[in-house]
Design a protein around this motif. Structure first.
Motif, PDB file in Angstrom:
ATOM      1  N   THR A  91       0.721  -1.273  -0.031  1.00 52.44           N
ATOM      2  CA  THR A  91      -0.001   0.163   0.060  1.00 52.44           C
ATOM      3  C   THR A  91       0.869   1.452   0.055  1.00 52.44           C
ATOM      4  N   TYR A  92       0.360   2.328  -0.569  1.00 49.66           N
ATOM      5  CA  TYR A  92       0.850   3.573  -0.561  1.00 49.66           C
ATOM      6  C   TYR A  92       1.438   4.180   0.838  1.00 49.66           C
ATOM      7  N   SER A 106       4.287   3.281  -6.192  1.00 46.13           N
ATOM      8  CA  SER A 106       3.151   2.622  -5.517  1.00 46.13           C
ATOM      9  C   SER A 106       1.933   3.347  -5.350  1.00 46.13           C
ATOM     10  N   GLU A 139      -1.883   2.001  -7.138  1.00 48.99           N
ATOM     11  CA  GLU A 139      -2.986   1.988  -6.203  1.00 48.99           C
ATOM     12  C   GLU A 139      -3.961   2.785  -6.827  1.00 48.99           C
ATOM     13  N   GLN A 193      -7.477   0.798  -7.913  1.00 49.45           N
ATOM     14  CA  GLN A 193      -8.866   1.306  -6.999  1.00 49.45           C
ATOM     15  C   GLN A 193     -10.025   1.562  -7.884  1.00 49.45           C
TER      16      GLN A 193
END
Length: 332
Positions: free
Chosen positions: A105-106, A316, A320, A324
């Motif tokens: 995850t970021y 990243s 993401e 998303q």
């Protein structure tokens, strides 16, 4: 950072990526020593250490990280453990290199980079394509305006399912809890990171990510589009259940184009009104060799390493945004 005669490295994880791609590069770089290796399965770690002539072996990460002779730590584990180990390395005040992607995850990426920035510690990430001669030649062409004003980049990547996918056997690379995008996280991250190296940071990105095959929990079909801060637009499509493998990138300028592969060693091709250049530039046997050499140069004040924590975290963030299924504008 003060120059040392030898930097002693400890390596956490001894999986397939380290066998040929990375660990030998540390051993063969003048001024670097692969001093220790850690694996949760001590018998496997001992076997690895014996085969690669690593003098110290552990099954406990804390022992390796806090060893008084170790200057730097290479984290070569699956991405879900990167943050856990990285924060320990930062707390110990050690240099660090982390395999890509930086974290699943970021938010985790931000936590990692903040920890090293707070202690003014070098943090490298193994996006080694930024150091390979093949891609440095492409950057040289772009910097020399060989194709004029750059307008657009397109990447089409396709890969058939493999036996592991079809058997539905466990594979961390397709476990959504570790790699939400599946092979996209593992493979597309290389390309997206490379594109920001060639064309600058990305200002906004969006995408559509689906699981069409139902063979594993992660995504297997992704499309994405983005815009670099420079105004260059980008589009990518990644299909991990295709009939055959394909990997083609084309950068379009108003006076020509450049075509290449992110993973293959097909010739890189420059075409404009005045010339057509086709070059074959092979990778080194140990593909992280230039990346590792550049770390040594950076630590000794002889150059700036092209792949550090901030650029890896930015990659990243882009991934993401695409996964998303929504538009996001850069805030990092």
């Amino acid at each position: 950072m003060k120059e040392k005669t030898t930097y002693k490295w400890g390596m956490i994880g001894c999986g397939s990526v380290t066998e040929v791609k990375s660990a030998p590069a540390y051993q063969q770089t003048d001024g670097f020593e692969l001093f220790a290796v850690m694996g949760r399965d001590l018998s496997k770690a001992k076997d690895y250490a014996q085969r690669h002539h690593v003098p110290n072996v552990y099954d406990d990460a804390d022992t390796l990280i806090n060893h008084p002779e170790i200057d730097a730590v290479y984290i070569a584990t699956p991405p879900d453990s990167h943050e856990y180990y990285a924060l320990k390395v930062a707390a110990a005040g050690k240099i660090c290199c982390i395999e890509k992607p930086l974290a699943p995850t970021y938010e985790a990426c931000q936590n990692i980079t903040a920890a090293f920035e707070a202690r003014n510690l070098p943090l490298f990430v193994s996006y080694y394509r930024r150091s390979l001669p093949r891609f440095l030649k492409i950057k040289e062409w772009l910097d020399q305006n060989k194709i004029g004003t750059i307008r657009h980049l397109h990447w089409q990547f396709e890969k058939p399912t493999n036996d592991l996918d079809k058997s539905r056997a466990y594979n961390w690379r397709t476990d959504a809890s570790i790699a939400p995008g599946g092979y996209f996280d593992d493979l597309a991250s290389h390309g997206l990171n490379l594109f920001t190296f060639l064309l600058g940071r990305i200002a906004r990105a969006e995408g559509i990510a689906e699981n069409r095959l139902g063979l594993y929990s992660a995504k297997d079909s992704i499309t994405g589009k983005w815009v670099h801060e420079s105004g260059v637009s980008g589009f990518g499509s990644w299909d991990f259940g295709a009939e055959q493998r394909q990997d083609v990138v084309k950068i379009y300028g108003n006076e020509g184009n450049i075509t290449f592969s992110v993973f293959g060693e097909q010739p890189i091709v420059l075409e404009n009104d005045e010339e057509r250049i086709e070059l074959t530039i092979e990778h080194p046997k140990h593909i992280q060799a230039y990346h590792v050499e550049n770390m040594k140069a950076h630590l000794n004040g002889e150059g700036e390493h092209p792949s550090k924590g901030a650029s890896a975290a930015h990659t990243s963030w882009v991934m993401e945004c695409i996964l998303q299924n929504k538009i996001e504008v850069i805030n990092n």
